[in-house]
Write a protein that holds these residues in place. Structure first.
Motif, PDB file in Angstrom:
ATOM      1  N   ALA A 101       1.013  -1.466   0.086  1.00 57.55           N
ATOM      2  CA  ALA A 101      -0.095  -0.144   0.112  1.00 57.55           C
ATOM      3  C   ALA A 101       0.236   0.883  -0.023  1.00 57.55           C
ATOM      4  O   ALA A 101       0.266   2.791   0.290  1.00 57.55           O
ATOM      5  N   ARG A 211      -0.792   9.638  -3.766  1.00 60.47           N
ATOM      6  CA  ARG A 211      -1.673   8.355  -3.687  1.00 60.47           C
ATOM      7  C   ARG A 211      -2.666   7.731  -3.074  1.00 60.47           C
ATOM      8  O   ARG A 211      -3.277   8.845  -1.643  1.00 60.47           O
ATOM      9  N   TYR A 212      -3.726   7.812  -3.181  1.00 60.01           N
ATOM     10  CA  TYR A 212      -5.217   7.240  -2.577  1.00 60.01           C
ATOM     11  C   TYR A 212      -4.763   5.789  -2.124  1.00 60.01           C
ATOM     12  O   TYR A 212      -4.960   4.397  -2.950  1.00 60.01           O
ATOM     13  N   CYS A 213      -5.503   5.363  -0.715  1.00 61.02           N
ATOM     14  CA  CYS A 213      -5.712   3.974  -0.783  1.00 61.02           C
ATOM     15  C   CYS A 213      -7.147   3.571  -0.339  1.00 61.02           C
ATOM     16  O   CYS A 213      -7.565   4.844   0.153  1.00 61.02           O
ATOM     17  N   GLN A 263      -9.393  -4.230  -1.671  1.00 58.12           N
ATOM     18  CA  GLN A 263      -8.321  -2.824  -0.852  1.00 58.12           C
ATOM     19  C   GLN A 263      -7.978  -2.360  -2.641  1.00 58.12           C
ATOM     20  O   GLN A 263      -6.954  -3.432  -2.795  1.00 58.12           O
ATOM     21  N   TYR A 264      -7.553  -1.370  -2.554  1.00 57.79           N
ATOM     22  CA  TYR A 264      -6.567  -1.109  -3.661  1.00 57.79           C
ATOM     23  C   TYR A 264      -5.940   0.544  -3.481  1.00 57.79           C
ATOM     24  O   TYR A 264      -6.951   1.105  -2.950  1.00 57.79           O
ATOM     25  N   SER A 265      -5.073   0.867  -4.169  1.00 62.44           N
ATOM     26  CA  SER A 265      -4.269   2.288  -4.115  1.00 62.44           C
ATOM     27  C   SER A 265      -3.831   2.165  -5.413  1.00 62.44           C
ATOM     28  O   SER A 265      -4.028   1.711  -6.527  1.00 62.44           O
ATOM     29  N   HIS A 267      -3.377   6.141  -7.839  1.00 63.31           N
ATOM     30  CA  HIS A 267      -2.413   7.815  -7.740  1.00 63.31           C
ATOM     31  C   HIS A 267      -3.018   8.808  -8.431  1.00 63.31           C
ATOM     32  O   HIS A 267      -3.787   9.014 -10.289  1.00 63.31           O
TER      33      HIS A 267
END
Length: 315
Positions: A101, A211-213, A263-265, A267
């Motif tokens: 992450a 970055r966003y999770c 869940q993923y990340s 940009h």
């Protein structure tokens, strides 16, 4: 609840009672209550959790400059942890688009170059199921013995090496999370954590990267599948961008009672030092009907005291 297949329990010792208050210490072993992997706490972060499900009952404000309605949401302090994931469990975590992450901007002229640290994650306090083990190396990760030292006189018996302290200090502007945003629509809860990654110069202009999770959780027993994403990205420079597409990160995850979370990340970059993002995820039910789930609006802010690029894993 969704522990990966395999001989996980052989290395898991005695389970402890989860802490209701306070925080876990560096070196605490745990099972992730949602994704089922084994991990170890590196260090805690204190974040502001903006939960729109418990927002003030005050009337909604008028449309704000970013173009969307806004509830009065007060931030509440919440503990998150930087953790290492056991490499043996990574192949079994199907509810994640990747087993890291954390990404960094590369320290050279290519402003789009990113590199990732495998098996590093952010975990909420309530996700942790603590346990103890007599194994001196209970977590298989290339950084475990670089970051932690076994000391049987301590509880937990793993203490931070100077390497970990130095790495945290050098990289905290790119590692630290400050704001967490959460909202539930029709029993689908969306949690967003944005991170400022830094600024790079490209073609005589400044490009700011974040970055966003994102974590999606199905709080119901009905099976649903994510089909589309619809983003609105507002930049302080005055631009408003719309992004539509199938699924997320090339996948259309199914959220069920057996595997309720994904869940993923990703940009985003702006040619301005701040902005906002918000939008919707479109989900499909087994009968073919669709419904939209709100992505809570969150701000993209740059760090004013930006220093040197991250040191990454150069020792």
């Amino acid at each position: 609840r969704n522990r990966p297949e395999g001989k996980v329990l052989e290395t898991v010792g005695v389970f402890e009672v989860p802490k209701q208050n306070g925080k876990y210490e560096t070196g605490q072993l745990f099972l992730h209550s949602v994704f089922g992997y084994r991990g170890v706490v590196l260090f805690p972060w204190q974040a502001r959790l903006y939960d729109r499900d418990v927002a003030s009952t005050a009337p909604e404000k008028a449309e704000n400059p970013a173009g969307h309605g806004s509830k009065e949401v007060k931030g509440k302090t919440h503990t998150y942890y930087q953790v290492l994931i056991d490499a043996r469990d990574c192949p079994h975590i199907s509810q994640r688009s990747q087993t890291e992450a954390v990404t960094f901007l590369a320290n050279h002229d290519d402003s789009r170059a990113l590199y990732a640290i495998p098996g590093l994650d952010y975990v909420s306090h309530e996700d942790i199921l603590p346990y103890t083990s007599t194994d001196q190396v209970p977590i298989q990760h290339e950084l475990f013995e670089r970051f932690l030292l076994y000391d049987q006189t301590k509880a937990p018996p793993f203490v931070a090496r100077e390497t970990l302290r130095a790495w945290q200090e050098k990289n905290h502007p790119w590692l630290e999370l400050s704001d967490v945003h959460r909202e539930t629509t029709e029993n689908i809860r969306v949690t967003v954590i944005p991170f400022y990654m830094g600024m790079r110069e490209a073609q005589n202009s400044h490009v700011y990267w974040w970055r966003y999770c994102i974590r999606l959780e199905n709080l119901d027993s009905d099976v649903v599948q994510l089909r589309e994403r619809h983003w609105r990205i507002f930049s302080l420079s005055g631009t408003l961008e719309t992004v539509r597409g199938r699924g997320v990160v090339g996948r259309e995850p199914v959220l069920s009672k057996e595997q309720p979370a994904f869940q993923y990340s990703s940009h985003v970059s702006l040619q301005a030092s701040s902005g906002h993002m918000w939008g919707t995820f479109r989900f499909e039910r087994p009968d073919g009907s669709h419904f939209d789930v709100r992505i809570p609006p969150f701000s993209l802010e740059s760090n004013k005291d930006e220093k040197t690029p991250p040191s990454g894993l150069h020792w």
